[in-house]
Enzyme design. Structure first.
Site, PDB file in Angstrom:
ATOM      1  N   ASP A   1      43.713  36.385  41.342  1.00  0.00           N
ATOM      2  CA  ASP A   1      44.960  36.773  40.835  1.00  0.00           C
ATOM      3  C   ASP A   1      45.907  36.707  41.912  1.00  0.00           C
ATOM      4  O   ASP A   1      47.285  36.486  41.472  1.00  0.00           O
ATOM      5  CB  ASP A   1      44.724  37.743  39.747  1.00  0.00           C
ATOM      6  CG  ASP A   1      43.761  37.383  38.586  1.00  0.00           C
ATOM      7  OD1 ASP A   1      44.153  36.368  38.075  1.00  0.00           O
ATOM      8  OD2 ASP A   1      43.022  38.082  38.346  1.00  0.00           O
TER       9      ASP A   1
ATOM     10  N   LYS B   1      40.010  39.875  38.799  1.00  0.00           N
ATOM     11  CA  LYS B   1      39.332  40.627  37.468  1.00  0.00           C
ATOM     12  C   LYS B   1      38.542  41.757  38.008  1.00  0.00           C
ATOM     13  O   LYS B   1      37.495  41.792  38.790  1.00  0.00           O
ATOM     14  CB  LYS B   1      38.717  39.749  36.595  1.00  0.00           C
ATOM     15  CG  LYS B   1      38.186  40.473  35.341  1.00  0.00           C
ATOM     16  CD  LYS B   1      39.086  41.198  34.443  1.00  0.00           C
ATOM     17  CE  LYS B   1      40.562  40.323  34.227  1.00  0.00           C
ATOM     18  NZ  LYS B   1      41.611  41.332  33.659  1.00  0.00           N
TER      19      LYS B   1
END
Lengths: 322, 322
Positions: B231, B242
């Site tokens: 991310d 995550k």
């Protein structure tokens, strides 16, 4: 000190074995009435009870058989014992039920040889053994309390059947307030449904995390120790426990967190590689609350346990054997 | 090659931004109609879309603003851009939306200074940027295919927005049949709901496991590589992804399994320690399918992401940055 229902989840009352239905917790505290050995095998296979509860069921099933008035002769009784032992042994591959059932069969053969009152002798042996286990588990709770009292925040995985909640209460009464993080322990949610429930009930602070958050808890020093149970131990110190324990052990080593395990030492299996791992029905993973969560046509793989090599253990808190 | 709906989960059609509602997959493939910037912020905050979808929403929200006929002057338009950028930036702490919104605000100021047709110029810039991203992601899919083609069984975590499914198809058409294990990725079940779904749809074999089974898959050599997305990346190669990714990375090192990550390189953050981690609402962990699963009174802790130090990465498969 409050005793968690999970500490002693199965007991005989007259001719009926009452088994705590752990699948209904935390919504309900309800006992299944087991009257026959085949019902006993079923509560084990379907994981209505698990871990220590299974051993209580295994032992108590022989007490049920002793109460069966249709078994007339000693010979028939011993034969029944062998049949029941066989059915229990094969109910869940990872568990060493044969160590317990083998012991009981030994008692039966010895008593028969010595021409004792077989029923009475076996009842005394089994009840005495259960009584002994209770005492030794309470001793282990004290040992556990002595070990964890120097820690502040402890991570646990799956459920250690009441002992952690009791140890935490001992620490608390000595002025040491320990709080806990419990992994939810997918796919069966033992950490969420059982551990968090019994710790909360015992007035011990507990916070749930996804199994994925273990590394973060360690890296950020949110926890300062790990305590887990074990389903089976080996001669070399390796042990098997609920799936996910191995990765927590590896992470504890990486992040330098003490890793404690409650064990029942045994020399029957040499090392962890020899423990058979139960592969459970994929539906127990793919369905949540009985409803399928995973997309259609996707398969699941659910090994029920994993094996932790002894090199990852900081200290084994062993039950006294003999 | 079939393109997964997750590869490009948000797009503008006339005056409406269509956003794939990822919370309804696999049951339904449905798009939410977003008409205002505040609706856009909401779909991001509530994780109706996530990962790459969020960036599409961030970029496309400015296209929505450009279509707003109530904004008359260039000055008002630029002010609106700043307000929208601010609201988007603070929607989710771990995501570097400000890198994208900052770029757009830069374009706006530059075009204003150069006295260009502001709306037209901004529309061209944003649409051109989106077009470029699409091409660069397709390039990365090819790179990913080149990397994974030497492996047989790959573990993935969370969801990499269509790229894995496409890379697997490229491998398949070259005669290399790769199969996958997907972690279910608690608490949001992205692995179960999204990854398993899109791989299955693409005709790629996939098996789900609990997040707890990762160590077993590696120790027993059931998988021979790991692929995850990211991310956010740092200048030193650390990346955020995550929750659960860090522990998979540590385990991959322990069990000597190649660990690949898809990245979008950035130098805005020096190292992983500087990435803020979003702590999400505990109810997203404690409730399953909207119904509380955890016992009453028990708290939850849900960090949404964790950071993987670059030392755990075997190879970063980076998007080309110009």
């Amino acid at each position: 000190m409050k005793e968690s229902p999970l500490f002693w989840p199965a007991f005989l009352k007259k001719d009926v074995l009452f088994v705590l239905d752990e699948t209904l917790i935390p919504e309900k505290v309800k006992y299944i009435q087991v009257k026959t050995p085949s019902q006993a095998v079923k509560v084990i296979k379907t994981m209505k009870t698990r871990a220590f509860g299974q051993f209580l069921v295994v032992l108590s099933t022989f007490l049920l058989v002793l109460k069966d008035k249709n078994i007339k002769s000693d010979k028939a009784l011993v034969k029944k014992f062998f049949d029941v032992a066989h059915a229990l042994n094969k109910s869940r591959p990872t568990f060493p039920f044969s160590e317990v059932t083998g012991m009981i069969l030994g008692w039966a053969q010895k008593a028969q040889k010595e021409n004792k009152d077989l029923r009475l002798s076996l009842q005394k042996s089994i009840e005495g053994f259960l009584f002994g286990i209770r005492g030794r588990r309470l001793e282990r709770v004290q040992k556990l309390a002595d070990t964890i009292k120097k820690h502040k925040v402890i991570l646990t995985h799956c459920n250690v059947s009441g002992e952690l909640a009791m140890a935490a209460q001992i620490c608390k009464s000595a002025g040491k307030n320990i709080s806990f993080f419990a992994t939810e322990t997918r796919p069966y949610f033992q950490g969420s449904r059982l551990t968090a429930w019994e710790l909360k009930k015992a007035g011990v602070p507990v916070t749930l995390v996804a199994d994925n958050a273990v590394a973060t808890l360690m890296r950020d020093k949110i926890i300062d120790a790990v305590v887990v149970g074990s389903d089976r131990s080996c001669a070399n110190g390796d042990f098997a426990n609920k799936i996910g324990t191995l990765q927590i052990a590896v992470l504890a080593k990486e992040f330098d967190v003490p890793f404690y395990v409650l064990t029942q030492p045994s020399n029957k299996v040499k090392n962890g590689g020899d423990i058979p791992i139960e592969i459970r029905d994929e539906n127990e993973l793919l369905k949540v609350r009985g409803k399928r969560f995973a997309p259609k046509g996707v398969k699941g793989f659910y090994p029920g346990f994993d094996v932790v090599p002894h090199k990852f253990i900081t200290k084994a808190i062993a039950i006294n054997v003999n």
